[in-house]
Design an enzyme around this catalytic site. Structure first.
Site, PDB file in Angstrom:
ATOM      1  N   ARG A 267       3.278   5.271  -9.871  1.00 56.53           N
ATOM      2  CA  ARG A 267       2.230   6.665  -9.127  1.00 56.53           C
ATOM      3  C   ARG A 267       2.312   7.176  -9.817  1.00 56.53           C
ATOM      4  O   ARG A 267       1.647   8.142  -9.026  1.00 56.53           O
ATOM      5  CB  ARG A 267       2.674   6.897  -8.131  1.00 56.53           C
ATOM      6  CG  ARG A 267       2.710   6.977  -6.726  1.00 56.53           C
ATOM      7  CD  ARG A 267       1.911   5.824  -6.371  1.00 56.53           C
ATOM      8  NE  ARG A 267       2.078   5.106  -4.607  1.00 56.53           N
ATOM      9  CZ  ARG A 267       2.040   5.881  -3.604  1.00 56.53           C
ATOM     10  NH1 ARG A 267       3.004   4.753  -3.809  1.00 56.53           N
ATOM     11  NH2 ARG A 267       2.395   5.650  -2.237  1.00 56.53           N
TER      12      ARG A 267
ATOM     13  N   ARG B  45      -3.584   1.237  11.518  1.00 56.78           N
ATOM     14  CA  ARG B  45      -2.179   0.681  11.108  1.00 56.78           C
ATOM     15  C   ARG B  45      -1.012   0.447  11.823  1.00 56.78           C
ATOM     16  O   ARG B  45      -0.825   1.808  12.246  1.00 56.78           O
ATOM     17  CB  ARG B  45      -1.895   1.185   9.246  1.00 56.78           C
ATOM     18  CG  ARG B  45      -0.456   0.418   9.059  1.00 56.78           C
ATOM     19  CD  ARG B  45      -0.108   0.236   7.608  1.00 56.78           C
ATOM     20  NE  ARG B  45      -0.249   1.437   6.627  1.00 56.78           N
ATOM     21  CZ  ARG B  45      -0.020   1.856   5.343  1.00 56.78           C
ATOM     22  NH1 ARG B  45      -0.364   1.020   4.791  1.00 56.78           N
ATOM     23  NH2 ARG B  45       0.035   3.267   5.443  1.00 56.78           N
TER      24      ARG B  45
ATOM     25  N   ARG C 188       3.316   4.608  11.323  1.00 59.71           N
ATOM     26  CA  ARG C 188       3.566   5.638  10.332  1.00 59.71           C
ATOM     27  C   ARG C 188       3.314   7.458  10.627  1.00 59.71           C
ATOM     28  O   ARG C 188       2.344   7.154  10.977  1.00 59.71           O
ATOM     29  CB  ARG C 188       3.441   4.984   9.080  1.00 59.71           C
ATOM     30  CG  ARG C 188       4.489   3.986   8.944  1.00 59.71           C
ATOM     31  CD  ARG C 188       4.225   4.090   7.419  1.00 59.71           C
ATOM     32  NE  ARG C 188       3.641   4.292   5.760  1.00 59.71           N
ATOM     33  CZ  ARG C 188       2.343   3.782   4.495  1.00 59.71           C
ATOM     34  NH1 ARG C 188       3.457   2.780   4.965  1.00 59.71           N
ATOM     35  NH2 ARG C 188       2.906   4.591   4.016  1.00 59.71           N
TER      36      ARG C 188
ATOM     37  N   LYS D  26      -2.585  -2.901  -0.712  1.00 63.21           N
ATOM     38  CA  LYS D  26      -0.985  -3.921  -1.820  1.00 63.21           C
ATOM     39  C   LYS D  26      -0.189  -4.210  -0.674  1.00 63.21           C
ATOM     40  O   LYS D  26       0.584  -5.423  -0.874  1.00 63.21           O
ATOM     41  CB  LYS D  26      -0.002  -2.316  -2.355  1.00 63.21           C
ATOM     42  CG  LYS D  26      -2.293  -1.708  -3.304  1.00 63.21           C
ATOM     43  CD  LYS D  26      -0.996  -0.569  -3.718  1.00 63.21           C
ATOM     44  CE  LYS D  26      -0.768   0.494  -2.983  1.00 63.21           C
ATOM     45  NZ  LYS D  26      -1.637   1.661  -2.271  1.00 63.21           N
TER      46      LYS D  26
ATOM     47  N   ARG E 160      -2.583  12.134   0.891  1.00 64.88           N
ATOM     48  CA  ARG E 160      -2.436  11.405  -0.029  1.00 64.88           C
ATOM     49  C   ARG E 160      -3.488  10.448  -0.587  1.00 64.88           C
ATOM     50  O   ARG E 160      -3.131  10.335  -1.673  1.00 64.88           O
ATOM     51  CB  ARG E 160      -1.751   9.955   1.127  1.00 64.88           C
ATOM     52  CG  ARG E 160      -0.308  11.207   2.050  1.00 64.88           C
ATOM     53  CD  ARG E 160      -0.447   9.250   2.851  1.00 64.88           C
ATOM     54  NE  ARG E 160      -0.491   7.832   2.680  1.00 64.88           N
ATOM     55  CZ  ARG E 160      -0.333   6.915   2.990  1.00 64.88           C
ATOM     56  NH1 ARG E 160       0.050   7.146   4.481  1.00 64.88           N
ATOM     57  NH2 ARG E 160      -0.054   5.429   3.293  1.00 64.88           N
TER      58      ARG E 160
END
Ligand code: AP5
Length: 214
Positions: A88, A127, A160, A13, A171
């Site tokens: 969400r 990431r 992160r 996204k 998540r």
């Protein structure tokens, strides 16, 4: 034009939102980015959301909707917004529909990026994120500069805290339980473009632009 980028964590996204928002000519509103900025700046909001984010849980709906409500009052959001990571939960979705409706505005389209869990884990654990501007990289598919700094602003690029594998799994659980049910509600109200988020980043972008006739 109010467009929603939907999909599980790591579906791309944020990666796709930059070019899509530019093409649509609307600001990119990513609740996760706004929360992380507050964490970095040590604001009161940052302190309130830290625990939820660190364990991969959703920030409470009231806090999130207040934040989005304030963002939508800014002048650049008057003509539309590209939402990334919001809504969400079903209560957030109902809040958004009511909020837009009160200003005689509606959602124009939803882009639902689909990526299998295994690919998501590989993407998120690889990431890296810029500590300054929030640009995202991947150690294999989209690396930062050779010295590990951000190609956009030169700041340090790090992993992160919520990108550790155990947190990513939590998540994904939160996504299935609280976020995925929004899709059925959305399909009743607006065109949802179900698109594969797999393949090269440029290829996914072309897929999105074609679906939205951009
Ligand atoms: P948030 O920041 O929104 O995280 P997320 O939705 O979990 O999404 P991600 O940022 O993990 O993934 P993405 O889909 O943007 O993928 P990306 O483009 O980076 O939220 C974080 C937290 O904030 C939440 O857990 C929650 O606590 C809180 N929060 C946020 N919004 C909230 C809300 N509305 N309500 C309540 N709480 C909220 O890509 C991932 C990686 O894959 C990158 O390394 C990228 O380079 C790579 N990649 C992208 N595309 C491709 C491709 N095509 N091929 C190969 N690699 C690719």
């Amino acid at each position: 034009m109010f467009v929603l980028l939907f999909g599980p964590p790591g579906s791309g996204k944020g990666t796709q939102a930059v070019a899509l928002a530019a093409r649509l000519g609307v600001p990119h509103v990513a609740t996760g980015d706004i929360f992380r900025k507050n964490l970095r700046e040590g604001t009161e909001l940052g302190q309130r959301v830290r625990g939820y984010m660190d364990r991969g849980a959703l920030v409470p709906d009231l806090v999130t909707c207040d934040l989005v409500g304030s963002r939508l009052e800014e002048q650049d959001a008057a003509g539309g917004v590209l939402f990334d990571g919001f809504p969400r939960s079903v209560p957030q979705l109902y809040w958004l529909i009511g909020h837009l409706g009160a200003g005689r505005r509606t959602l124009s389209a939803v882009v639902n990026l689909q990526v299998p869990d295994q690919a998501i884990l590989a993407r998120i654990t690889g990431r890296r994120t810029c500590t300054n501007c929030g640009a995202t990289y991947h150690v294999v598919t989209a690396p930062p500069l050779a010295d590990g700094s951000c190609a956009r602003c030169g700041a340090a690029v790090v992993q992160r805290q919520d990108d550790a594998e155990a947190v990513v799994r939590d998540r994904l659980v939160a996504y299935r339980a609280q976020t995925f049910p929004c899709l059925a509600e959305l399909r009743d109200r607006v065109t949802v473009h179900d698109l594969s988020g797999e393949g090269a980043i440029d290829e996914v972008r072309r897929r999105i632009f074609a679906a939205l006739a951009l």
